[in-house]
Write an enzyme that holds these catalytic residues in place. Sequence first.
Site, short mmCIF file in Angstrom:
data_model
loop_
_atom_site.label_atom_id
_atom_site.label_comp_id
_atom_site.label_asym_id
_atom_site.label_seq_id
_atom_site.Cartn_x
_atom_site.Cartn_y
_atom_site.Cartn_z
N THR A 245 0.91 -1.18 -0.21
CA THR A 245 0.03 0.03 -0.20
C THR A 245 0.83 1.22 -0.01
OG1 THR A 245 -0.14 -0.14 2.32
CG2 THR A 245 -1.89 -1.19 1.26
N LYS B 174 3.59 -6.80 3.91
CA LYS B 174 3.40 -5.46 3.65
C LYS B 174 3.08 -4.77 5.06
CE LYS B 174 0.07 -3.38 3.57
NZ LYS B 174 -0.85 -2.64 4.50
N THR C 224 -0.16 -3.38 11.57
CA THR C 224 -0.91 -3.28 10.47
C THR C 224 -0.18 -3.96 9.17
OG1 THR C 224 -1.99 -1.39 10.75
CG2 THR C 224 -1.89 -1.98 8.42
N GLU D 30 5.96 4.66 7.33
CA GLU D 30 5.55 5.96 6.72
C GLU D 30 6.42 7.18 7.41
OE1 GLU D 30 1.42 5.89 7.46
OE2 GLU D 30 1.09 4.60 5.46
N ASN E 278 -0.49 10.74 6.41
CA ASN E 278 -1.59 10.36 7.07
C ASN E 278 -2.78 11.27 7.26
OD1 ASN E 278 -0.91 7.36 7.87
ND2 ASN E 278 0.85 8.16 8.81
N SER F 238 -7.52 11.16 0.90
CA SER F 238 -7.83 12.21 0.05
C SER F 238 -7.28 11.87 -1.57
CB SER F 238 -7.52 13.83 0.40
OG SER F 238 -6.45 13.67 0.60
#
Lengths: 395, 395
Positions: free
Chosen positions: B151, B176, B187, B267, B390, B395
């Site tokens: 992702t 992942k 996650t 991230e 995040n 969006s």
Amino acid sequence: MTVTSPQGFRASGVAAGLKSSGKQDVALVVNEGPQHVAAAVLTSNRVHAAPVAWTRQAVKDGVARAVVLNSGGANACTGPEGFADTHHTAEHVAAALTGAGQETGAGDVLVCSTGLIGIRLPMENLRKGVDDAVAALAADGGPDAALAIMTTDTVAKTTHVPGPGGAAWSVGGMAKGAGMLAPGLATMLCVLTTDASVDAGTADAALRAATRTTFDRVDSDGCMSTNDTVILLASGASGVSPTEAELAEAVRAACADLARQLVADAEGASHDIAITVRNASSEDAAVAVARAVSRSNLFKAAVFGNDPNWGRVLSAVGTVPEEVAPFDALALDVAINGVQVCRAGGVGEPRELVDLASAREVLVDIDLHAGDAEATIWTNDLTHDYVHENSAYAS
Amino acid sequence: MTVTSPQGFRASGVAAGLKSSGKQDVALVVNEGPQHVAAAVLTSNRVHAAPVAWTRQAVKDGVARAVVLNSGGANACTGPEGFADTHHTAEHVAAALTGAGQETGAGDVLVCSTGLIGIRLPMENLRKGVDDAVAALAADGGPDAALAIMTTDTVAKTTHVPGPGGAAWSVGGMAKGAGMLAPGLATMLCVLTTDASVDAGTADAALRAATRTTFDRVDSDGCMSTNDTVILLASGASGVSPTEAELAEAVRAACADLARQLVADAEGASHDIAITVRNASSEDAAVAVARAVSRSNLFKAAVFGNDPNWGRVLSAVGTVPEEVAPFDALALDVAINGVQVCRAGGVGEPRELVDLASAREVLVDIDLHAGDAEATIWTNDLTHDYVHENSAYAS
């Protein structure tokens, strides 16, 4: 409308050179009586600052005549030397007040510090600051004191709550705190004053009840401080003895007002988020669920991006153990600013109906359908400015 | 060096239009036997996705022939319709495999999904993707499968751990996960394969032991996902039966390798932080203390600013209740990248000796002086890029 609003108090705020900015950094609040009742609620952090250890001991007898507060240094993790510095500060305040005609023992001086952890206070500056603060004490000195306790706060926080029905007594207060806001308590110092005539037990009960549902439900960044202190001083100068309930309500209202001001000024925040959990099996369950959501960096970053990401709300709700908060995951409803974005654990109204871009307040309403208890936790969004302020604070 | 490295497996990864980017988004891993042993560890989040509910049920008999994974949609909080979508996906995979000559029932197809919560999957695309994935199955298809489950990952994560001493069996894997990394599990989706000959109980025990000390000790942002799934498939194709200890160690090493890769690709992170707590009264106590530090936004923001702010370490340590982790706050030592910045709860070596600006890895070593147990939690710093990714993700 601050700590000097009730009768029987003088206060001051001076610049002693603890802050590199040269701004005011030593505050003093003195209770001139006739009564000298005091209560304090202190951080539950096991790593607590020297002034917390001092104040916990000094307030045990329910008596205090003065509170000295410094910004520009937390005096936490400073070892036995740090505790000696706090002890010495209290002695210096007591001697200076006694020299100014107000007989005071060191054990009746409460001490609060805020600022960087792990650095000794420059005691020469602090002593000079105490002398200046004693000389500057004034019946209208509350606003100066409120300025002198600020750290990354952008505005001073003060409050004044009159007793019920035009009573002759009231509660005044000031607080600081902008980051490291989390329960038990938020990173904050708060001094409340009242001219009501109350005994120490009543003052303590009122203060504990008030903090439990106000400051303890502000959770700006999940980080509990080493220095949190909330103090209530009662002078009895009004000559009025309110009921326990009247005092408790006025103290609660003062704490709630200050807590809301802390949230509104949290470091780098662009939204204030109220997470209300309703129809929980107990108040504790509601608090636990709201707290879990308030600590989701993912949800808080989404709010910063004006994204009403209810999936991140649900994923945080689901982390609370069943024994803490019973609920059926397929019964959960979530509304954000009045739009029912999640119904029965699934998709509700379109998220596009929620307009966060033009709202400072974000009201997240979570219905557990598991009882009739309710609680609200206030937090903030996670922003670039939060990261900036907290990555650059020490440098 | 991935899921198709052990014998007896084919895999594929195809683009089915679930991702708006047009990148690969459906992966398939098929166990061609002769054995079809399977075990799974799934998120403990009470709000779990439909594929988690399906896989929990389907793996109960310790048998599976295939795992189908999609990125581009988590299929979480999608109600009974979302569960029907997962059920239908498993049926479609089973029918396609049976049509391709590999007799398979829907109950032997495990399903994993990742992506946004609260949105239904486009089933027409997914069905077409499954058909394409079955057609593309190849003995060297592991790398494609690893790409198709990404992702916000910037690189594919794969691993291959040979059995001890040149054994003919091995463990391969892919994973992942980049955000929403927190225990129970991070996650993440992870599929491990082995050609060892093992029974279902042994596979399950090895997988649970491995995740407990690897994936469960990665805590990138404190957020637990609705979709976490770690699956182990064993084909027995090597004909070798390792001891339980040998299998457990190979599975642990594969999980540890993948977990470290997840941390390295978290991230927006600019530092990987290992928090080791030593001389704790128990392993659970060590984990609790390390976890508290790993969740301090203030400490993580300080690390982003290259500030070895040990005061924020101590203030996080102090939030752990005494009944969870006994220690004396005045005995705590903290070293950061080898510099003893805090000694006996107070100031140690000058923090200026710690150079974080040129280090990707930050090793925080906390000595509780309360026993002889130890544990390490891996986390990341809190950066502008984390907030950016995040707040803009949906969006």
